[in-house]
Design an enzyme around this catalytic site. Structure first.
Site, PDB file in Angstrom:
ATOM      1  N   CYS A  29       3.924  -3.307  -5.877  1.00 52.25           N
ATOM      2  CA  CYS A  29       4.598  -4.548  -5.447  1.00 52.25           C
ATOM      3  C   CYS A  29       5.149  -4.479  -4.025  1.00 52.25           C
ATOM      4  O   CYS A  29       5.735  -5.453  -3.548  1.00 52.25           O
ATOM      5  CB  CYS A  29       5.719  -4.890  -6.417  1.00 52.25           C
ATOM      6  SG  CYS A  29       7.133  -3.735  -6.353  1.00 52.25           S
ATOM      7  N   ASP A  33      -3.122  14.595  19.979  1.00 60.51           N
ATOM      8  CA  ASP A  33      -1.929  13.761  20.159  1.00 60.51           C
ATOM      9  C   ASP A  33      -0.698  14.601  19.824  1.00 60.51           C
ATOM     10  O   ASP A  33      -0.527  15.050  18.692  1.00 60.51           O
ATOM     11  CB  ASP A  33      -2.024  12.551  19.235  1.00 60.51           C
ATOM     12  CG  ASP A  33      -0.804  11.639  19.321  1.00 60.51           C
ATOM     13  OD1 ASP A  33       0.085  11.914  20.156  1.00 60.51           O
ATOM     14  OD2 ASP A  33      -0.740  10.666  18.558  1.00 60.51           O
TER      15      ASP A  33
END
Length: 450
Positions: A209, A356
């Site tokens: 949800c 990175d």
């Protein structure tokens, strides 16, 4: 075994013998050669083994080592890939090196890279997968955590009859239905207390949800006894439970798993998870608790995982770091050290490290400013980034030295003011530094840990 597989195996084993005899190494090349002759050679080499695969972002190497140590207390033939060669060619090389005793049960406990799992399971059929955790790591290579998780789910699906033993405290492992049956291990060592994860934490939205998850207990990051207050999503039932953490230092831990007391000769809460996973595997194979204790007590440090290297009176603890969650757990472990220590932070940005380096800003380097650290060195290819991060964290310039060349680090260690030194390094920096330590005679092996 067909002619092509026989030739591939012969060439692979001959090259392996030559490399070990004359060059003292070479963990993946024999596998590459064998695969070039027969791309299916792995399926032939692995066909008679009971295979346990360990994968996930953090903890693969130590969990694998502990599992092997424990299973060796019960079984004679336990094969593994101890040098970190956890992609296809490295796995082939592992099986090429096998010398099992005939007529006895054969195990292979394999650490496998998340991105390689789908490829490896095309050629071998595990009976058990261990999922340690999924955290943000090398996003240039793996992508977001959900992409990484899908990689390993797809890899396990190539062996649909295999059981998944997953970290039940990690919400992601309960987020989707899998082809494979799953059971779980986790922590139940604290009374329930309503709380939420830190705001800068991944994977804390309910997959059903999208409500923010709540917790009744948190170990670290997003791991713990989670539930959704808006629907019925919650942590699954645990098959293997850690019910008490009785002692924790920077070098050891004592804990209770399923009413049995165990000790681990490595520090850090994150390593207790690794011990719990290894204990769960052993229990799955009906290894007795006394043999599990003997396996966990094995005190040979694993390559780059709190590996202690003595450098002319300096006790240097080398720790691999590669992502924010792992780094923060290492910092917490270091914070338990009772005496003053010096700190070396080595940051590379090669492909194997992840190109990175922005992840260092999510690590809690600020905690170092509160510790007894008289001297700090920032080194590696991205030493300037590392030095800036430490300065922002509160490390004063008079305590901080930049040493770009990793070759110089060994010499710099001699001038540090403490006998205790922690070295935090990314993967290729660990390799480079170990090679230098080996050249100087402080360790044997070097690059591969062999």
């Amino acid at each position: 075994m067909g002619i092509k597989s026989m030739v591939a195996t012969l060439v692979g084993r001959t090259s392996q013998w030559g490399l070990k005899t004359f060059f003292k190494g070479g963990s993946s090349l024999p596998g590459k050669l064998a695969l070039s002759i027969d791309p299916n050679v792995l399926s032939h080499l692995a066909k008679d083994y009971q295979i346990v695969v360990i994968t996930g972002t953090n903890g693969k190497t130590l969990t694998t080592a502990l599992t092997v140590n424990i299973l060796k207390q019960e079984f004679d033939n336990v094969l593994t890939n101890p040098t970190g060669a956890n992609m296809v060619q490295g796995i082939v090389s592992t099986f090429l090196s096998a010398k099992p005793k005939k007529g006895q049960k054969k195990f292979a406990v394999l650490e496998i890279d998340e991105a390689s799992l789908r490829e490896v399971t095309k050629y071998l059929t595990p009976e058990l997968f261990v999922f340690t955790n999924i955290f943000r790591d090398q996003m240039d290579r793996y992508g977001e955590i959900y992409t990484t998780y899908q990689m390993i789910v797809d890899g396990a699906a190539n062996a649909p009859e295999a059981l998944i033993l997953a970290n039940g405290d990690a919400p992601i492992f309960n987020s989707i239905e899998t082809v494979n049956k799953q059971i779980y291990y986790g922590f139940d060592h604290l009374p329930d207390q309503e709380q939420m994860a830190h705001y800068n934490t991944d994977n804390v939205l309910c997959p059903h949800c999208e409500h923010i998850l709540h917790y009744k207990m948190i170990t670290y990051a997003n791991l713990g006894k989670y539930y959704c207050p808006n629907c019925d999503y919650k942590r699954p039932e645990l098959t293997y439970r850690l019910t008490d953490l009785t002692a924790m230092t920077n070098t050891s831990a004592n804990f209770i798993i399923d009413e049995e007391a165990y000790q681990l000769e490595v520090g850090g809460l994150y390593n207790v998870y690794n011990a719990l996973a290894a204990t769960a595997v052993a229990s799955h194979y009906h290894v007795a608790p006394e043999k599990i204790r003997a396996g966990l007590a094995y005190d040979e440090k694993v390559f780059g995982r709190q590996e202690v290297i003595h450098v002319d009176g300096k006790e240097c603890t080398l720790v691999l770091v590669k992502n924010p969650v792992g780094l923060n757990q290492v910092i917490d472990m270091i914070g338990l050290t009772p005496e003053p220590f010096s700190l070396i932070c080595l940051l590379n940005a090669n492909y194997a490290d992840g190109i990175d380096v922005s992840w260092i800003w999510d690590g809690n380097h600020e905690a170092f400013a509160t510790m007894q650290i008289p001297a700090v060195i920032a080194g590696g290819d991205r030493h300037e980034d590392m030095a800036l991060r430490l300065k922002v964290a509160g490390i004063e310039e008079e305590r901080l030295t930049e040493v770009p060349e990793i070759d110089r680090i060994v010499e710099e260690i001699h001038s540090l003011p403490t006998n205790k030194v922690y070295i935090l390094a990314t993967y290729t920096a660990v390799l480079q530094l170990r090679k230098k330590f080996a050249e100087k005679g402080y360790i044997k092996g070097g690059m591969s840990g062999e």
